[in-house]
Design a protein around this motif. Structure first.
Motif, short mmCIF file in Angstrom:
data_model
loop_
_atom_site.label_atom_id
_atom_site.label_comp_id
_atom_site.label_asym_id
_atom_site.label_seq_id
_atom_site.Cartn_x
_atom_site.Cartn_y
_atom_site.Cartn_z
N ASN A 120 11.66 -42.89 -96.70
CA ASN A 120 10.02 -42.94 -96.78
C ASN A 120 9.30 -43.03 -95.38
O ASN A 120 7.96 -43.06 -95.36
N ALA A 121 10.15 -42.81 -94.51
CA ALA A 121 9.29 -42.65 -92.99
C ALA A 121 8.56 -41.36 -92.80
O ALA A 121 8.89 -40.40 -93.51
N VAL A 122 7.69 -41.32 -92.07
CA VAL A 122 6.89 -40.20 -91.69
C VAL A 122 7.35 -39.68 -90.19
O VAL A 122 7.09 -40.63 -89.19
N VAL A 123 8.00 -38.89 -89.94
CA VAL A 123 8.62 -38.39 -88.75
C VAL A 123 8.10 -37.30 -87.94
O VAL A 123 7.59 -36.40 -88.61
N PHE A 124 7.54 -37.37 -86.99
CA PHE A 124 6.92 -36.48 -85.96
C PHE A 124 7.90 -35.82 -84.63
O PHE A 124 8.40 -36.85 -84.07
N ALA A 132 22.06 -35.73 -83.86
CA ALA A 132 20.94 -36.25 -84.53
C ALA A 132 21.15 -37.35 -85.42
O ALA A 132 20.45 -38.36 -85.59
N ARG A 133 22.35 -37.09 -86.29
CA ARG A 133 22.78 -38.36 -87.20
C ARG A 133 23.01 -39.77 -86.53
O ARG A 133 22.51 -40.67 -86.94
N LEU A 134 23.68 -39.51 -85.36
CA LEU A 134 23.90 -40.71 -84.70
C LEU A 134 22.63 -41.30 -83.99
O LEU A 134 22.58 -42.59 -84.06
N ALA A 135 21.95 -40.46 -83.50
CA ALA A 135 20.71 -41.12 -83.13
C ALA A 135 19.76 -41.66 -84.44
O ALA A 135 19.26 -43.01 -83.93
N ILE A 163 18.66 -45.89 -84.80
CA ILE A 163 17.15 -46.38 -84.88
C ILE A 163 17.17 -47.02 -86.08
O ILE A 163 16.63 -48.23 -85.97
N GLU A 164 18.03 -46.94 -87.08
CA GLU A 164 17.91 -47.73 -88.19
C GLU A 164 18.77 -49.09 -87.98
O GLU A 164 18.29 -50.14 -88.39
N ALA A 165 19.64 -48.97 -87.03
CA ALA A 165 20.40 -50.42 -86.53
C ALA A 165 19.20 -51.00 -85.64
O ALA A 165 20.07 -52.15 -85.23
N ALA A 219 15.07 -32.69 -87.82
CA ALA A 219 14.36 -32.31 -88.79
C ALA A 219 15.05 -32.47 -90.11
O ALA A 219 14.95 -33.10 -91.20
N GLU A 220 16.32 -31.83 -89.88
CA GLU A 220 17.12 -31.83 -91.21
C GLU A 220 17.96 -33.13 -91.47
O GLU A 220 17.97 -33.54 -92.81
N ALA A 221 18.10 -33.79 -90.27
CA ALA A 221 18.77 -35.07 -90.58
C ALA A 221 17.56 -36.05 -91.50
O ALA A 221 18.01 -37.00 -92.05
N ALA A 222 16.67 -35.96 -90.76
CA ALA A 222 15.51 -36.97 -91.40
C ALA A 222 15.18 -36.54 -92.71
O ALA A 222 15.01 -37.56 -93.70
N LEU A 223 15.01 -35.31 -93.15
CA LEU A 223 15.00 -35.10 -94.38
C LEU A 223 16.05 -35.62 -95.41
O LEU A 223 15.86 -36.06 -96.57
N ALA A 224 17.20 -35.40 -95.05
CA ALA A 224 18.32 -35.72 -95.45
C ALA A 224 18.61 -37.47 -95.85
O ALA A 224 19.13 -37.76 -96.78
N ALA A 225 17.91 -37.78 -94.82
CA ALA A 225 17.77 -39.49 -95.03
C ALA A 225 16.69 -40.14 -95.86
O ALA A 225 16.46 -41.50 -95.81
N GLY A 226 15.96 -38.96 -96.38
CA GLY A 226 14.91 -39.50 -97.27
C GLY A 226 13.70 -39.68 -96.73
O GLY A 226 12.65 -40.50 -97.48
N ALA A 227 13.34 -39.36 -95.48
CA ALA A 227 11.94 -39.23 -94.93
C ALA A 227 10.83 -38.59 -95.94
O ALA A 227 11.04 -37.52 -96.64
N ALA A 228 9.83 -39.26 -96.02
CA ALA A 228 8.77 -39.10 -96.92
C ALA A 228 7.93 -37.66 -96.33
O ALA A 228 7.40 -36.88 -97.11
#
Length: 231
Positions: A5-9, A195-198, A202-204, A22-31
């Motif tokens: 549900n994050a909004v990512v720029f 991107a996935r590691l980064a 952030i989540e950690a 961008a692909e990783a953020a969408l896969a992680a559920g970004a709004a």
């Protein structure tokens, strides 16, 4: 912070690591994912919002921050690299061009989006740096200098934005399989893995993400009697 549900720029999001973010953020559920590029028509990833942005243009930076006031995660990914020896006639001009994007661009975007991040609960900033923040190789001194400066900037931003609840994370990585390293015959990380590691970092709540072996080795060497930058 959580990506769901994050909004990512994301700056420089039309290719390479930016597109992987961008692909990783969408896969992680970004709004929502804003994908910024100088030419928004070059953004062809379904599910993102293309944004026209040259990070060296103050008017475009201000317009992006105004339009995208719902952002909770800013990823300063846009970067340029141009080889030059320090004694070349155009070396200083080459360095200035790289500093405009790699250093002042990061500063300008973070400054512009900081009020929105605060208003939206604090959020986070991810700055894409490099193993060359700590190590200089022949021909890339201007690039290394710009990334070293961006590392110092990231550390300063972390302290100053802490009061508003904004997390600042630095990403260090060596060679990636992108246009910037095309033609180099060396092991390269996949942008998707970086991107996935980064984003996991952030989540950690990590202040720093070392995305590959060379970054970890060079960082570890800094506290030894023979640091990697000593040659």
């Amino acid at each position: 912070m959580k990506l769901k549900n994050a909004v990512v720029f994301i700056t420089g999001a039309n290719r390479g690591l930016g597109r992987a973010f961008a692909e990783a953020a969408l896969a992680a559920g970004a709004a929502k994912v804003y994908a910024a590029a100088r030419d928004p028509a070059s953004v062809d990833l379904p599910g993102v919002v293309p944004i026209a942005l040259d990070v060296t243009d103050p008017a475009q930076v201000a317009a992006a921050a105004t339009r995208c006031g719902d952002v909770t995660l800013l990823i300063n990914n846009a970067g340029v690299s141009q080889a030059a020896t320090v004694l070349a006639d155009d070396a200083i001009d080459t360095a200035r061009r790289q500093f405009e994007t790699n250093f002042f661009g990061v500063w300008a975007l973070t400054q512009a989006f900081a009020p929105a991040l605060q208003a939206n609960g604090g959020g986070a900033v991810l700055n894409v740096l490099s193993v060359l923040s700590w190590l200089t190789v022949p021909g890339l001194t201007p690039y290394s200098a710009s990334k070293s400066a961006a590392w110092a900037l990231s550390n300063g931003l972390r302290g100053e934005l802490k009061a508003q609840g904004t997390q600042v994370t630095s990403l260090h990585v060596g060679y990636m399989d992108t246009d910037m390293t095309r033609g180099l015959d060396t092991p390269k990380s996949a942008p998707a893995d970086v991107a996935r590691l980064a984003l996991e970092g952030i989540e950690a709540g990590a202040f720093e993400v070392l995305a590959d072996d060379i970054s970890r080795q060079v960082k570890q060497s800094l506290s030894t009697a023979t640091p990697a930058y000593a040659g």
